[in-house]
Design a protein around this motif. Sequence first.
Motif, mmCIF file in Angstrom:
data_model
loop_
_atom_site.group_PDB
_atom_site.id
_atom_site.type_symbol
_atom_site.label_atom_id
_atom_site.label_comp_id
_atom_site.label_asym_id
_atom_site.label_seq_id
_atom_site.Cartn_x
_atom_site.Cartn_y
_atom_site.Cartn_z
ATOM 1 N N PRO A 28 -2.973 35.165 -44.690
ATOM 2 C CA PRO A 28 -2.951 33.766 -44.150
ATOM 3 C C PRO A 28 -2.671 33.842 -42.554
ATOM 4 O O PRO A 28 -3.521 33.089 -41.741
ATOM 5 N N ALA A 29 -1.717 34.551 -42.188
ATOM 6 C CA ALA A 29 -1.252 34.599 -40.654
ATOM 7 C C ALA A 29 -2.469 35.307 -39.834
ATOM 8 O O ALA A 29 -2.612 34.843 -38.787
ATOM 9 N N LEU A 30 -3.230 36.206 -40.325
ATOM 10 C CA LEU A 30 -4.222 36.853 -39.363
ATOM 11 C C LEU A 30 -5.241 35.978 -39.635
ATOM 12 O O LEU A 30 -5.998 35.736 -38.166
ATOM 13 N N LEU A 31 -5.537 35.241 -40.459
ATOM 14 C CA LEU A 31 -6.888 34.215 -40.370
ATOM 15 C C LEU A 31 -6.431 32.988 -39.452
ATOM 16 O O LEU A 31 -7.223 32.705 -38.830
ATOM 17 N N ALA A 32 -5.155 32.818 -39.531
ATOM 18 C CA ALA A 32 -4.467 31.563 -38.652
ATOM 19 C C ALA A 32 -4.792 32.101 -37.165
ATOM 20 O O ALA A 32 -4.956 31.231 -36.384
ATOM 21 N N ASP A 33 -4.438 33.282 -36.882
ATOM 22 C CA ASP A 33 -4.753 33.820 -35.617
ATOM 23 C C ASP A 33 -6.188 33.637 -34.921
ATOM 24 O O ASP A 33 -6.294 33.429 -33.688
ATOM 25 N N VAL A 82 -18.373 42.911 -25.856
ATOM 26 C CA VAL A 82 -18.721 41.446 -25.830
ATOM 27 C C VAL A 82 -17.795 40.637 -26.867
ATOM 28 O O VAL A 82 -17.485 39.651 -26.570
ATOM 29 N N LEU A 83 -17.701 41.286 -27.978
ATOM 30 C CA LEU A 83 -16.984 40.787 -29.103
ATOM 31 C C LEU A 83 -15.407 40.421 -28.505
ATOM 32 O O LEU A 83 -14.772 39.392 -28.866
ATOM 33 N N GLN A 84 -14.871 41.685 -27.887
ATOM 34 C CA GLN A 84 -13.368 41.510 -27.218
ATOM 35 C C GLN A 84 -13.350 40.452 -26.334
ATOM 36 O O GLN A 84 -12.407 39.399 -26.327
ATOM 37 N N ALA A 85 -14.218 40.493 -25.413
ATOM 38 C CA ALA A 85 -14.510 39.014 -24.395
ATOM 39 C C ALA A 85 -14.511 37.830 -24.900
ATOM 40 O O ALA A 85 -13.644 36.976 -24.435
ATOM 41 N N THR A 86 -15.262 37.782 -26.037
ATOM 42 C CA THR A 86 -15.021 36.354 -26.666
ATOM 43 C C THR A 86 -13.950 36.038 -27.298
ATOM 44 O O THR A 86 -13.409 35.193 -27.301
ATOM 45 N N MET A 87 -13.280 37.066 -27.955
ATOM 46 C CA MET A 87 -12.097 36.814 -28.626
ATOM 47 C C MET A 87 -11.028 36.391 -27.624
ATOM 48 O O MET A 87 -9.926 35.698 -27.646
ATOM 49 N N GLY A 121 -8.575 33.024 -26.972
ATOM 50 C CA GLY A 121 -7.091 33.221 -26.878
ATOM 51 C C GLY A 121 -6.588 33.904 -28.213
ATOM 52 O O GLY A 121 -5.450 33.648 -28.664
ATOM 53 N N ILE A 122 -7.156 34.685 -28.991
ATOM 54 C CA ILE A 122 -6.864 35.414 -29.898
ATOM 55 C C ILE A 122 -6.043 36.552 -29.664
ATOM 56 O O ILE A 122 -6.412 37.370 -28.829
ATOM 57 N N PRO A 123 -4.819 36.655 -30.388
ATOM 58 C CA PRO A 123 -4.106 37.663 -30.024
ATOM 59 C C PRO A 123 -4.503 39.080 -30.017
ATOM 60 O O PRO A 123 -5.277 39.517 -30.740
#
Lengths: 166, 299
Positions: free
Chosen positions: A50-55, A134-139, A143-145
Motif C-alpha cells: 500500500p505504501a508504494l501504491l500510495a507514492d 519519458v516515463l521518468q520525466a512524467t513521474m 512528484g513521485i519519489p
Amino acid sequence: MRPVIAMNKTFCGRAATLPLLLALAGLAPLAQAQPAPAAEPLVPVFAPDPALLADFGGVEGVRKLSSLFVDNMRADPRIGHYFEKTKLSELKKQLGDQLCQVLAGPCVYEGDTMKASHADLKISKADSLAQVEVLQATMDSLGIPFGSQNRLLARLAPMYRQIITR
Amino acid sequence: MSSPALPLLCCALALSLPAAAAPGDESPAPRPTARSKLLLTAGVSSIDGAAGGGLTPWAVTGTQATEHEVGGTAFVTRAVVSDYALTVKGATVGIHDRVELSLARQDFDAGVVVPRTTLKLDIAGVKLKLAGDAVLNSDTWQPQLAVGLFYKHLDPGSAVGGVLDSVGAKRHGVEVYASATKLLLAQGVLLNGTLRATQANQNGLLGFGTTGDRRMRLQPEFSVAKLLRKDLAIGAEYRFKPDRLAFAGPAFKESDWKDVFVAWAPNKHLSFTLAWVDLGQIVGHERQRGTYLSLQAGL
C-alpha cells in the motif's frame, strides 16, 4: 472488459492487413496472433504494498500517470511518431491497468504477452531507453519519489527484455 | 481471461515502442543521436581511461551510446594529494554498447622526490562486454560482465628512470581485467567487482615488475554507488595493490587506493566527479590524501 473487446473488434478488418506494429499502437486486434499462454501470468505478480501504491497516488494517481505518460510519449520527438495512429484514450486505459497491476493495485491487465505482441517490431534498445526517460520525466512531474520510481522501473525490466528485438 | 489476439497490450506500450505509422513499415533505423543510455549508466572515466568509477574500470561501456550507436567522450582529471599531483587526459569511444576503446595520458608530478620531474604514463585500453545489461537486468541478480586490457607505457625521465633500471622495473606492461557490474535498480544501488592481473608498480607510474618478480598478480577492486537522483550518485571504491617494490626499501612501499566520490551528470553531454582520495604511501611519502576532480564531456 466486454466493451473493450467489442471496440477492438471493429478494428479487425483493417488490422488484418496491418503489421503487428500498428496493432500495438492502435489497438487493432492481432487477427493472426496466438492466444496468450494460459499458464504464464501476463504481468508479474507482486505482493500488495500500500505504501508504494500510495507514492503513486493510489489507483487514481496511476491512471493520471498513465494518461500523462501517453501524452508525453506522443509529444516526444524520438518516439512520438509511433503513436500517430494510436487511439490514445484506449491506450491510456490499458496502460493504467497494467501499471496498476504491476504496483499490486486492484486491477487486472488482460492483453497479450509482451513477447508475442512485439516480436516483429524491431524495437531497439535506444527506443526503449527513450521511453524509460519519458516515463521518468512524467513521474518527476507528478512528484513521485525517486526510490519508488526505481522500484516501478525494476518491475518493468523483464518486460523490456522481451520487447527489444533489434 | 482470454482476449487473446487483442492488442490491448497497448499496455505493452508501457514498455514497448509502438508501431510505425504506416502498414508494412518497420521501426525506423536508429537515429545517429548516439546518446541513448540513461544518465550515469555509463559510469565515469577512470584514471586509466576506461569507463567505471574514478579508480577502477567497470563492466559498463563508456559513452552514452547504446546498441547500434557509436559515441565518444573526452575527460580531464586532476588529483592533488599531500605531496603529489596527477593530471589525466583521455578519450573513449563506445561502440554498440559492446566494445569500448580508450586512450589516456597520466602526468604525475613527482617533484617532491626529484625536482622538476613528471612521470608520463600512456595507456591504451580496450574493453569487451561479454554478457548482461546493467539496466535491463536490474530486477535480477545477473550482473553485466566485461573483460578488458590496458597497455601502459611509462616515460619516467632520466632520474627516476635510473632508479627503475636498478630494480629491473620495465617501462611497459599489459594489464588484463574482468569486471562484473550489478545495478540493483529497486534499491538504487550499483555494485562492481573487478579483478585485475597486473605487474604494475603504483599502477604503472613506477614501471612494471622487478628483476626478481615478473609474476602477474591478481588484484581485486570494489566499488559501490548509491543513486540519489537520476543525475546524482555517491559512492566509494577500494583498490587492492601489490607491494612488489617493497624489497627495494621502505621508500617503495605501496598502499591500497581508496576513495569516496560524488558524480553529477547535469545532462548527457557532461558529468563531474568530485572525490576524496587516499593513495597511501607513494615513494616514501605517507598519507597521500587529497581531492580528485574530473570533467567528462561527450558528443
